[in-house]
Design a protein around this motif. Structure first.
Motif, short mmCIF file in Angstrom:
data_model
loop_
_atom_site.label_atom_id
_atom_site.label_comp_id
_atom_site.label_asym_id
_atom_site.label_seq_id
_atom_site.Cartn_x
_atom_site.Cartn_y
_atom_site.Cartn_z
N ALA A 76 36.75 18.43 -36.80
CA ALA A 76 37.20 19.81 -36.89
C ALA A 76 36.17 20.75 -36.27
O ALA A 76 34.97 20.47 -36.25
N ASP A 77 36.66 21.87 -35.73
CA ASP A 77 35.77 22.89 -35.18
C ASP A 77 35.22 23.76 -36.30
O ASP A 77 34.06 24.17 -36.27
N ILE A 78 36.07 24.06 -37.28
CA ILE A 78 35.73 24.98 -38.36
C ILE A 78 35.94 24.29 -39.70
O ILE A 78 36.96 23.62 -39.91
N VAL A 79 34.99 24.45 -40.61
CA VAL A 79 35.12 23.89 -41.95
C VAL A 79 35.19 25.06 -42.94
O VAL A 79 34.28 25.88 -43.01
N ILE A 80 36.29 25.14 -43.68
CA ILE A 80 36.49 26.19 -44.67
C ILE A 80 36.24 25.62 -46.07
O ILE A 80 36.80 24.59 -46.43
N GLY A 81 35.42 26.30 -46.84
CA GLY A 81 35.11 25.86 -48.19
C GLY A 81 35.75 26.76 -49.24
O GLY A 81 36.31 27.81 -48.92
N ALA A 82 35.65 26.36 -50.49
CA ALA A 82 36.19 27.16 -51.60
C ALA A 82 35.51 26.75 -52.90
O ALA A 82 35.07 25.61 -53.06
N GLU B 50 42.88 28.54 -48.14
CA GLU B 50 44.03 28.05 -47.37
C GLU B 50 44.59 29.16 -46.48
O GLU B 50 45.05 28.89 -45.35
N ILE B 51 44.55 30.40 -46.95
CA ILE B 51 44.96 31.53 -46.11
C ILE B 51 44.06 31.63 -44.88
O ILE B 51 44.54 31.80 -43.75
N LEU B 52 42.75 31.52 -45.08
CA LEU B 52 41.82 31.51 -43.95
C LEU B 52 42.15 30.38 -42.98
O LEU B 52 42.21 30.57 -41.77
N ALA B 53 42.33 29.19 -43.53
CA ALA B 53 42.57 28.01 -42.69
C ALA B 53 43.85 28.15 -41.88
O ALA B 53 43.85 27.90 -40.66
N GLU C 185 44.32 28.45 -37.79
CA GLU C 185 45.13 27.46 -37.07
C GLU C 185 46.27 28.13 -36.31
O GLU C 185 46.65 27.68 -35.22
N THR C 186 46.82 29.21 -36.87
CA THR C 186 47.94 29.91 -36.23
C THR C 186 47.49 30.76 -35.05
O THR C 186 48.15 30.80 -34.00
N GLU C 187 46.36 31.44 -35.20
CA GLU C 187 45.93 32.42 -34.22
C GLU C 187 44.96 31.88 -33.17
O GLU C 187 44.66 32.56 -32.20
N THR C 188 44.44 30.68 -33.37
CA THR C 188 43.51 30.09 -32.40
C THR C 188 43.90 28.63 -32.16
O THR C 188 44.80 28.10 -32.79
N ASN C 189 43.18 28.00 -31.25
CA ASN C 189 43.39 26.57 -31.00
C ASN C 189 42.34 25.72 -31.70
O ASN C 189 42.15 24.54 -31.38
N LEU C 190 41.67 26.31 -32.67
CA LEU C 190 40.60 25.62 -33.39
C LEU C 190 41.17 24.70 -34.47
O LEU C 190 42.15 25.03 -35.12
N LYS C 191 40.51 23.56 -34.65
CA LYS C 191 40.89 22.62 -35.70
C LYS C 191 40.10 22.93 -36.96
O LYS C 191 38.89 23.16 -36.89
N VAL C 192 40.78 22.93 -38.08
CA VAL C 192 40.16 23.34 -39.35
C VAL C 192 40.11 22.18 -40.33
O VAL C 192 41.10 21.47 -40.52
N ASP C 193 38.95 22.00 -40.95
CA ASP C 193 38.79 21.03 -42.03
C ASP C 193 38.67 21.82 -43.33
O ASP C 193 38.01 22.86 -43.38
N GLN D 20 36.89 33.82 -30.70
CA GLN D 20 38.27 34.06 -31.12
C GLN D 20 38.42 34.04 -32.64
O GLN D 20 39.40 34.55 -33.19
N LEU D 21 37.45 33.47 -33.32
CA LEU D 21 37.51 33.37 -34.77
C LEU D 21 37.43 34.74 -35.44
O LEU D 21 38.10 35.00 -36.44
#
Length: 313
Positions: free
Chosen positions: A32-38, A49-52, A56-64, A256-257
């Motif tokens: 993944a390009d971006i890792v979102i924690g909580a 999950e909203i961030l993730a 994913e919707t607005e960029t081509n970045l892969k999210v973990d 783009q993030l």
């Protein structure tokens, strides 16, 4: 002789393995390009999950997704160590818990000081608020509030010497938690407050194992369980606006993030957050489905009518 034959066979096997390996296409790296924690409660999972999904919707970045990490300090350390790239924090929590500052009631001052300190000390960026505040809520049973005519914390002080409190570990330890609250209101209980898991406090309150707990103002179960939030009439608690915190290095690497996250500015009202929490906790709906449907309606309509935030939207 047998040893020599064995060595020759081993060399042949190794040679064939390397030859086959060199002819086999390399598998693409799916990291993944971006890792979102909580943190470790439902609202945090929803916000993460909203961030993730937004990224994913607005960029081509892969999210973990790395949810349920633990308390504030765990997520903060994970950010600093580069184990996650972003998570949603609450301004008052970061200001008092991480920066160790005395509580301030002015939300603008808290945000500005937090933004400056995080950039300078940690190379972290505090993004604009998601639109709601989730403050600590001191909660009692609705029947007790009605029978005793209690609406504020000051009114409850008369009865707490006969009550027992139940609070999470973090609330008992934090500068803006129980120690300061007890001092401000001269809050005393029959016994030392019980240290409780956040997920068990409401059940304990309903079952009369405790008489007062500290929850969150956006908890979806408050109305459903006939609980009452006591008014903080001495304005003890600082502001707790929900803000994404992102590593500056990550924003620099993926420009783009920034725009994707900024589009979430003011997205969620407190009432909407309570209903989202209830859908997951009360209706046992999947977080990803709840968030996807909420974002679809929100982005299409600009706001979500209250009658749309239901089990079917």
């Amino acid at each position: 002789m047998k040893q020599k034959i064995f060595l020759v066979l081993c060399l042949l096997v190794l040679t064939l393995t390397l030859a086959i390996g060199s002819c086999t296409p390399k598998v693409s790296n799916n990291r993944a390009d971006i890792v979102i924690g909580a943190k470790d409660f439902t609202e945090q999972e929803i916000l993460a999950e909203i961030l993730a999904q937004q990224i994913e919707t607005e960029t081509n970045l892969k999210v973990d997704r790395r949810f349920r990490l633990g308390f504030t300090y765990v997520c903060h350390k994970a950010l600093l160590a580069g184990q996650i790239d972003a998570y949603v924090e609450y301004t008052g929590t970061a200001f008092t818990g991480v920066l160790k500052q005395k509580p301030i009631s002015n939300p603008k001052i808290v945000y500005q000081r937090l933004q400056q300190a995080y950039a300078k000390q940690f190379e972290l960026e505090v993004m604009p608020s998601l639109g709601f505040e989730n403050t600590f809520a001191i909660i009692i049973r609705g029947k007790d509030a009605r029978d005793l005519n209690i609406q504020t914390l000051s009114q409850a002080i008369k009865y707490t010497p006969q009550w027992r409190g139940g609070f999470g570990y973090e609330f008992l330890e934090r500068e803006d938690g129980f120690p300061g609250l007890a001092k401000t209101y001269n809050l005393q209980f029959a016994k030392s407050p019980r240290v409780m898991d956040l997920g068990l406090m409401y059940r304990a309150l309903i079952q009369k194992q405790v008489d007062m707990v500290a929850g969150n103002s956006t908890d979806g179960q408050i109305a459903r369980l006939d609980l009452v939030v006591l008014k903080d009439d001495k304005h003890y608690f600082p502001p707790y606006e929900a803000v994404p915190i992102v590593r500056s290095a990550t924003l620099k690497k993926y420009p783009q993030l920034r725009q994707a996250i900024q589009q979430l500015d003011g997205l969620i009202s407190a009432d909407e957050m309570r209903k989202l929490n209830y859908l997951v906790e009360g209706e046992l709906r999947d977080v990803k489905d709840v968030v996807r449907e909420f974002l679809e309606i929100k982005m299409r309509l600009g706001s979500v009518p209250s009658d749309k935030i239901t089990t079917s939207y």
